[in-house]
Design a protein around this motif. Sequence first.
Motif, short mmCIF file in Angstrom:
data_model
loop_
_atom_site.label_atom_id
_atom_site.label_comp_id
_atom_site.label_asym_id
_atom_site.label_seq_id
_atom_site.Cartn_x
_atom_site.Cartn_y
_atom_site.Cartn_z
N ALA A 8 103.12 27.32 -3.15
CA ALA A 8 103.61 27.01 -1.81
C ALA A 8 105.12 26.77 -1.84
O ALA A 8 105.85 27.27 -0.98
CB ALA A 8 102.88 25.77 -1.27
N MET A 44 92.19 19.42 -9.58
CA MET A 44 93.54 18.89 -9.72
C MET A 44 94.53 19.98 -10.16
O MET A 44 95.59 20.15 -9.58
CB MET A 44 93.49 17.77 -10.77
CG MET A 44 94.76 16.93 -10.83
SD MET A 44 94.93 15.92 -9.34
CE MET A 44 96.53 15.25 -9.59
N ARG A 45 94.04 20.80 -11.18
CA ARG A 45 94.89 21.88 -11.68
C ARG A 45 95.16 22.93 -10.60
O ARG A 45 96.27 23.39 -10.45
CB ARG A 45 94.18 22.55 -12.87
CG ARG A 45 94.89 22.24 -14.18
CD ARG A 45 94.14 22.87 -15.27
NE ARG A 45 94.99 23.71 -16.05
CZ ARG A 45 94.56 24.37 -17.10
NH1 ARG A 45 93.30 24.30 -17.43
NH2 ARG A 45 95.37 25.10 -17.81
N ILE A 46 94.08 23.24 -9.88
CA ILE A 46 94.21 24.24 -8.82
C ILE A 46 95.21 23.76 -7.76
O ILE A 46 96.08 24.50 -7.33
CB ILE A 46 92.83 24.52 -8.17
CG1 ILE A 46 91.97 25.25 -9.20
CG2 ILE A 46 92.98 25.39 -6.92
CD1 ILE A 46 90.54 25.43 -8.79
N SER A 47 95.08 22.50 -7.41
CA SER A 47 95.97 22.01 -6.36
C SER A 47 97.42 22.01 -6.83
O SER A 47 98.34 22.23 -6.06
CB SER A 47 95.54 20.63 -5.88
OG SER A 47 95.83 19.70 -6.86
N LYS A 48 97.62 21.80 -8.14
CA LYS A 48 98.99 21.84 -8.67
C LYS A 48 99.54 23.27 -8.57
O LYS A 48 100.67 23.50 -8.14
CB LYS A 48 98.99 21.36 -10.11
CG LYS A 48 100.38 20.97 -10.58
CD LYS A 48 100.32 20.40 -11.97
CE LYS A 48 101.71 20.22 -12.53
NZ LYS A 48 101.64 19.85 -13.94
N ARG A 49 98.67 24.24 -8.96
CA ARG A 49 99.10 25.64 -8.87
C ARG A 49 99.40 26.02 -7.41
O ARG A 49 100.36 26.71 -7.12
CB ARG A 49 97.96 26.54 -9.37
CG ARG A 49 98.13 26.87 -10.81
CD ARG A 49 97.17 27.96 -11.17
NE ARG A 49 96.82 27.86 -12.56
CZ ARG A 49 95.76 28.38 -13.10
NH1 ARG A 49 94.90 29.04 -12.34
NH2 ARG A 49 95.52 28.28 -14.37
N PHE A 50 98.53 25.54 -6.56
CA PHE A 50 98.69 25.81 -5.13
C PHE A 50 100.04 25.26 -4.64
O PHE A 50 100.78 25.94 -3.91
CB PHE A 50 97.54 25.16 -4.35
CG PHE A 50 97.68 25.33 -2.88
CD1 PHE A 50 97.37 26.53 -2.25
CD2 PHE A 50 98.13 24.27 -2.09
CE1 PHE A 50 97.50 26.69 -0.89
CE2 PHE A 50 98.28 24.43 -0.74
CZ PHE A 50 97.96 25.63 -0.13
N LEU A 51 100.35 24.06 -5.10
CA LEU A 51 101.60 23.41 -4.70
C LEU A 51 102.80 24.22 -5.17
O LEU A 51 103.74 24.48 -4.41
CB LEU A 51 101.64 22.00 -5.30
CG LEU A 51 102.62 21.05 -4.64
CD1 LEU A 51 102.16 20.74 -3.21
CD2 LEU A 51 102.73 19.76 -5.44
#
Length: 275
Positions: free
Chosen positions: A11, A1-8
């Motif tokens: 981006a 979840m954290r990674i995807s937030k950072r990824f977002l």
Amino acid sequence: MRISKRFLIAAVIIVFAAAISFKIFLDSIYRLPVLMYHSIDYTSDRKDRMTVPPDVFAKQMKYLSDKRYNVIPLEKAVEYIEREERPPRNTVAITIDDGYANNYTYVYPVLKRYHIPATIFIIVNMVGEEGFLNWDKIKEMSDSGVIDIESHTISHTWLTGLDDARLRSELMDSKRILEGGVGKEIKYLCYPMGAYNEHVKSAVKAAGYKAAFATKPTRLSPNYDICEIKRVRISPAANNLFVFVIKISGYHSFLRVIQNDYKDIPYLLWKRKSL
Ligand SMILES: [Zn+2]
């Protein structure tokens, strides 16, 4: 979840940076489109790249009016260019070279109908000659406030090959005679055949002109030199509304330079294949 937030977040930053870079790029290649017409008439010569049919011209002016383009007098265009300032969206200026009689028949009524301002560059020696405007029509159009009359020299010769006395006469006498004809100050010059050099440019300034207009852009063309303002030629190809819209976009000069730079590539590829 954290990674995807950072990824977002990453981006979003990348997209934002790309959008800003693209905007900076677009601003750097933008040029206020100063359109260049010549003869507006019906012609059967399909190779004639200078003549635009009257119905096509009327359609183009209707488009500018319907889409609420900001068509400005040449004086305003020169101000924007001189101040190196980007005009509001969809700003365009219109010029018409040589002073053909058909400008009175097919251009003037259309411009009056849509309240579109334009400048006609007059060749003094051609005034009253067959196929060209006479003084009465030039004065009538100038007095209307729709048409601005400016100079296209006395004899429409290559200014770069003249001695100083003749160059001065082409510039100063045309200004003086036109001022007498229309009763207004002549401020701008249009170079015959688009030919000029540094010497001609200083003579233009010395003769009292506020700006001068050239034709084709090149890679070396400065954006903001008011003694060599580049224009966009409206040829019969702009009969296609899509082509016309590109020509009035402000990015046509850049596309033209790219086109000139790379026009030999298909030929070179073909040559390589045939070796
Ligand atoms: Zn000309």
